[in-house]
Design an enzyme around this catalytic site. Structure first.
Site, PDB file in Angstrom:
ATOM      1  N   GLY A  12     -11.673 -53.075   2.084  1.00 61.22           N
ATOM      2  CA  GLY A  12     -12.207 -51.822   1.551  1.00 61.22           C
ATOM      3  C   GLY A  12     -11.349 -50.652   1.979  1.00 61.22           C
ATOM      4  N   ARG A  93     -24.737 -47.757   0.012  1.00 62.41           N
ATOM      5  CA  ARG A  93     -25.968 -47.406  -0.702  1.00 62.41           C
ATOM      6  C   ARG A  93     -25.930 -45.939  -1.090  1.00 62.41           C
ATOM      7  NH1 ARG A  93     -30.909 -46.391   3.419  1.00 62.41           N
ATOM      8  NH2 ARG A  93     -29.692 -45.558   5.136  1.00 62.41           N
ATOM      9  N   ARG A  99     -30.975 -50.552   2.896  1.00 62.59           N
ATOM     10  CA  ARG A  99     -29.796 -51.403   3.056  1.00 62.59           C
ATOM     11  C   ARG A  99     -30.029 -52.797   2.484  1.00 62.59           C
ATOM     12  NH1 ARG A  99     -29.871 -48.132   7.528  1.00 62.59           N
ATOM     13  NH2 ARG A  99     -27.941 -47.072   8.089  1.00 62.59           N
ATOM     14  N   ASN A 106     -23.594 -57.168  -2.222  1.00 60.01           N
ATOM     15  CA  ASN A 106     -22.481 -57.282  -1.289  1.00 60.01           C
ATOM     16  C   ASN A 106     -22.327 -58.657  -0.647  1.00 60.01           C
ATOM     17  OD1 ASN A 106     -21.642 -54.683  -1.708  1.00 60.01           O
ATOM     18  ND2 ASN A 106     -22.819 -53.828  -0.020  1.00 60.01           N
ATOM     19  N   ASN A 132     -22.286 -52.922   4.702  1.00 57.65           N
ATOM     20  CA  ASN A 132     -23.740 -53.200   4.739  1.00 57.65           C
ATOM     21  C   ASN A 132     -24.182 -54.206   3.690  1.00 57.65           C
ATOM     22  OD1 ASN A 132     -24.868 -51.649   6.831  1.00 57.65           O
ATOM     23  ND2 ASN A 132     -24.440 -49.778   5.680  1.00 57.65           N
ATOM     24  N   ASP A 160     -25.032 -46.549  15.553  1.00 58.03           N
ATOM     25  CA  ASP A 160     -26.409 -46.261  15.963  1.00 58.03           C
ATOM     26  C   ASP A 160     -26.450 -45.937  17.460  1.00 58.03           C
ATOM     27  OD1 ASP A 160     -27.463 -47.292  13.303  1.00 58.03           O
ATOM     28  OD2 ASP A 160     -26.456 -49.051  14.098  1.00 58.03           O
ATOM     29  N   ARG A 163     -25.086 -42.553  17.984  1.00 61.25           N
ATOM     30  CA  ARG A 163     -26.074 -41.562  17.513  1.00 61.25           C
ATOM     31  C   ARG A 163     -27.181 -41.392  18.551  1.00 61.25           C
ATOM     32  NH1 ARG A 163     -26.363 -44.237  11.446  1.00 61.25           N
ATOM     33  NH2 ARG A 163     -24.851 -42.849  10.441  1.00 61.25           N
ATOM     34  N   HIS A 188     -29.032 -53.313  11.901  1.00 56.96           N
ATOM     35  CA  HIS A 188     -28.493 -51.993  11.546  1.00 56.96           C
ATOM     36  C   HIS A 188     -29.232 -51.524  10.294  1.00 56.96           C
ATOM     37  CE1 HIS A 188     -25.907 -48.650  10.676  1.00 56.96           C
ATOM     38  NE2 HIS A 188     -25.602 -49.160   9.501  1.00 56.96           N
TER      39      HIS A 188
HETATM   40  N1  LIG Z   1     -22.482 -50.457   9.872  1.00 52.56           N
HETATM   41  C1  LIG Z   1     -22.434 -49.154   9.796  1.00 52.56           C
HETATM   42  O1  LIG Z   1     -22.722 -48.452  10.776  1.00 52.56           O
HETATM   43  C2  LIG Z   1     -22.032 -48.449   8.532  1.00 52.56           C
HETATM   44  C3  LIG Z   1     -21.727 -49.175   7.397  1.00 52.56           C
HETATM   45  N2  LIG Z   1     -21.359 -48.541   6.244  1.00 52.56           N
HETATM   46  C4  LIG Z   1     -21.045 -49.395   5.099  1.00 52.56           C
HETATM   47  O2  LIG Z   1     -19.633 -49.559   4.997  1.00 52.56           O
HETATM   48  C5  LIG Z   1     -19.300 -49.946   3.665  1.00 52.56           C
HETATM   49  C6  LIG Z   1     -18.135 -49.125   3.139  1.00 52.56           C
HETATM   50  O3  LIG Z   1     -18.493 -47.763   3.042  1.00 52.56           O
HETATM   51  P1  LIG Z   1     -17.520 -46.697   2.355  1.00 52.56           P
HETATM   52  O4  LIG Z   1     -16.147 -46.816   2.874  1.00 52.56           O
HETATM   53  O5  LIG Z   1     -18.231 -45.394   2.454  1.00 52.56           O
HETATM   54  O6  LIG Z   1     -17.607 -47.194   0.836  1.00 52.56           O
HETATM   55  P2  LIG Z   1     -16.577 -46.891  -0.349  1.00 52.56           P
HETATM   56  O7  LIG Z   1     -17.280 -47.238  -1.602  1.00 52.56           O
HETATM   57  O8  LIG Z   1     -15.970 -45.540  -0.200  1.00 52.56           O
HETATM   58  O9  LIG Z   1     -15.462 -47.956  -0.066  1.00 52.56           O
HETATM   59  C7  LIG Z   1     -15.690 -49.317  -0.162  1.00 52.56           C
HETATM   60  C8  LIG Z   1     -14.396 -49.944  -0.632  1.00 52.56           C
HETATM   61  O10 LIG Z   1     -14.580 -51.350  -0.600  1.00 52.56           O
HETATM   62  C9  LIG Z   1     -13.836 -51.869  -1.680  1.00 52.56           C
HETATM   63  N3  LIG Z   1     -14.281 -53.218  -1.983  1.00 52.56           N
HETATM   64  C10 LIG Z   1     -15.331 -53.621  -2.728  1.00 52.56           C
HETATM   65  N4  LIG Z   1     -15.366 -54.953  -2.816  1.00 52.56           N
HETATM   66  C11 LIG Z   1     -14.321 -55.410  -2.096  1.00 52.56           C
HETATM   67  C12 LIG Z   1     -13.815 -56.696  -1.817  1.00 52.56           C
HETATM   68  N5  LIG Z   1     -14.391 -57.792  -2.317  1.00 52.56           N
HETATM   69  N6  LIG Z   1     -12.714 -56.801  -1.047  1.00 52.56           N
HETATM   70  C13 LIG Z   1     -12.117 -55.704  -0.551  1.00 52.56           C
HETATM   71  N7  LIG Z   1     -12.534 -54.447  -0.806  1.00 52.56           N
HETATM   72  C14 LIG Z   1     -13.631 -54.311  -1.559  1.00 52.56           C
HETATM   73  C15 LIG Z   1     -14.099 -50.856  -2.823  1.00 52.56           C
HETATM   74  O11 LIG Z   1     -13.099 -50.963  -3.828  1.00 52.56           O
HETATM   75  C16 LIG Z   1     -14.030 -49.548  -2.052  1.00 52.56           C
HETATM   76  O12 LIG Z   1     -12.715 -48.993  -2.064  1.00 52.56           O
HETATM   77  C17 LIG Z   1     -20.603 -49.747   2.867  1.00 52.56           C
HETATM   78  O13 LIG Z   1     -21.222 -51.011   2.732  1.00 52.56           O
HETATM   79  C18 LIG Z   1     -21.427 -48.848   3.748  1.00 52.56           C
HETATM   80  O14 LIG Z   1     -22.794 -48.961   3.502  1.00 52.56           O
HETATM   81  C19 LIG Z   1     -21.235 -47.189   6.187  1.00 52.56           C
HETATM   82  C20 LIG Z   1     -21.524 -46.424   7.290  1.00 52.56           C
HETATM   83  C21 LIG Z   1     -21.973 -47.001   8.536  1.00 52.56           C
HETATM   84  O1  LIG Z   2     -26.985 -45.489   5.905  1.00 54.54           O
HETATM   85  C1  LIG Z   2     -26.078 -45.994   5.218  1.00 54.54           C
HETATM   86  O2  LIG Z   2     -26.214 -46.538   4.132  1.00 54.54           O
HETATM   87  C2  LIG Z   2     -24.703 -45.978   5.829  1.00 54.54           C
HETATM   88  C3  LIG Z   2     -24.882 -46.474   7.183  1.00 54.54           C
HETATM   89  O3  LIG Z   2     -25.000 -47.665   7.413  1.00 54.54           O
HETATM   90  C4  LIG Z   2     -25.134 -45.504   8.248  1.00 54.54           C
HETATM   91  O4  LIG Z   2     -24.762 -44.333   8.123  1.00 54.54           O
HETATM   92  O5  LIG Z   2     -25.696 -45.927   9.253  1.00 54.54           O
END
Ligand SMILES: NC(=O)C1=CN([C@@H]2O[C@H](COP(=O)(O)OP(=O)(O)OC[C@H]3O[C@@H](n4cnc5c(N)ncnc54)[C@H](O)[C@@H]3O)[C@@H](O)[C@H]2O)C=CC1
Ligand SMILES: O=C([O-])CC(=O)C(=O)O
Length: 329
Positions: A12, A93, A99, A106, A132, A160, A163, A188
């Site tokens: 990603g 999301r 989530r 996903n 996620n 988390d 935070r 998460h």
């Molecule tokens: N665990 C945590 O604390 C957090 C998790 N997240 C999650 O992280 C993930 C990414 O978030 P963002 O960067 O904001 O999303 P984004 O939509 O900006 O980027 C995601 C990227 O993943 C790519 N992608 C999709 N399918 C793919 C695959 N099969 N192989 C490789 N790349 C692929 C897309 O083309 C896109 O460029 C989301 O699922 C989000 O919910 C976000 C914030 C905190």
């Molecule tokens: O809330 C979301 O969807 C993105 C995330 O995982 C976070 O910010 O903790």
């Protein structure tokens, strides 16, 4: 800098988190100023052009620690020889989604990536899942990579954790550095349990220092657990720079070790500790050293905490059953 480069795969890579994460890894924030890094960046085909632009920017930074970048859309190629894989790529999301809604959207990504890691990653591979629903995506990847030891998989609850530290520090008017032994238990998600009963502020029990059960239950816990949604509401997009920062913190501590006298939160495969069913990827207090983690043992869990942990673990079991039904594990 004489060591051979560490191969760090990021999925990603053209997304929001990637745009912050890659530059910090390349600058040495993950492995330090003396360890060269080769970035191996995975994207879906339509995003490769945008990713080429990001690589141009990485070049333009002339980072001394960046020893090369490879990009592509085939996980079998990109994961080849990877020492660390940060699985970020997944659809985030949007307003109003939980989530869990992302499970089917996903989940399928992580079967293929688990298999590719199994077949192509280096023997010392460590895998951190940020995309996620992170815990269950890690479970899917782990289940599809039978030759990689389970201990090599983790999901991100460090955001988390950070935070929770920040909220507590603000409440007590102390620097974040005063706060130790924070724990996020469970998923998460909004059911996660940020635990102040074992955290410390300047060495003193945090729940006692707060002395306000009402705040702890009705402000602190929901603020931390629902922070992701609050950021989506305010920014119109899910957290990115803070998620990238936490992804770095988690991977750095895993590889280089957590601070003496402290612990961190990581979602890892349960060994049955604290009555969390074996094999579920659930967040625990852990200490880390040389790429290994150990769940902190012997914490007393009172009825309040037990109820909160059980509720989050129940959600993880439901997610596991759902991906089983989808044939992903
Ligand atoms: N665990 C945590 O604390 C957090 C998790 N997240 C999650 O992280 C993930 C990414 O978030 P963002 O960067 O904001 O999303 P984004 O939509 O900006 O980027 C995601 C990227 O993943 C790519 N992608 C999709 N399918 C793919 C695959 N099969 N192989 C490789 N790349 C692929 C897309 O083309 C896109 O460029 C989301 O699922 C989000 O919910 C976000 C914030 C905190
Ligand atoms: O809330 C979301 O969807 C993105 C995330 O995982 C976070 O910010 O903790």
């Amino acid at each position: 800098m004489s060591n051979s480069p560490v191969k760090v795969a990021v999925t990603g890579a053209a997304g929001q988190i990637g745009y912050s994460l890659l530059f910090r890894i390349a600058s040495g924030a993950l492995l330090g100023p003396d360890t060269p890094v080769q970035l191996r960046l995975l994207e879906i085909e339509p995003a490769l052009k945008a990713l080429e632009g990001v690589v141009m920017e990485l070049d333009d930074c002339a980072f001394p620690t960046l020893a090369g970048v490879e990009i592509g859309s085939d996980p079998n190629v990109i994961f080849d020889g990877a020492n660390l894989a940060l699985l970020v790529g997944a659809r985030p999301r949007t307003k109003g989604m939980e989530r869990g809604d992302l499970l089917s959207a996903n989940g399928a990504i992580f079967t293929g990536q688990g298999k590719a890691l199994n077949d192509h990653a280096a023997d010392d591979i460590r895998i951190g899942v940020t995309g996620n629903p992170a815990n269950t995506n890690a479970l899917i990847a782990m289940s599809n990579a039978p030759d990689i030891p389970r201990e090599r998989f983790s999901a991100l609850t460090r955001l988390d954790h950070n935070r929770a530290i920040s909220q507590l520090a603000t409440k007590l008017g102390v620097p974040v550095t005063e706060i130790t032994k924070m724990t996020i238990w469970g998923n998460h998600s909004a059911t996660q349990y940020p635990d102040l009963f074992h955290a410390e502020v300047g060495g003193r029990n945090a729940a006692e220092a707060v002395g306000d059960q009402e705040w702890l239950e009705n402000t602190f816990i929901p603020t931390v657990a629902k922070r992701g949604a609050a950021i989506i509401e305010a920014r119109g997009a899910s957290s990115a720079a803070s998620a990238a920062s936490a992804t770095i913190d988690a991977a750095r501590d895993w590889l280089k070790g957590s601070a003496q006298g402290d612990w961190i939160s990581m979602a890892v495969a349960s060994d049955g500790s604290y009555d969390v069913p074996e094999g579920l990827i659930s967040s625990f207090p852990v200490t880390t050293k040389n790429g290994e983690w150990e769940i902190v043992q012997g914490l007393e869990i009172d009825d309040f905490s037990r109820g909160k942990i059980d509720a989050s673990v129940k959600e993880l079991q439901e997610e596991r059953d759902a991906v089983k039904d989808l044939g992903l594990i």
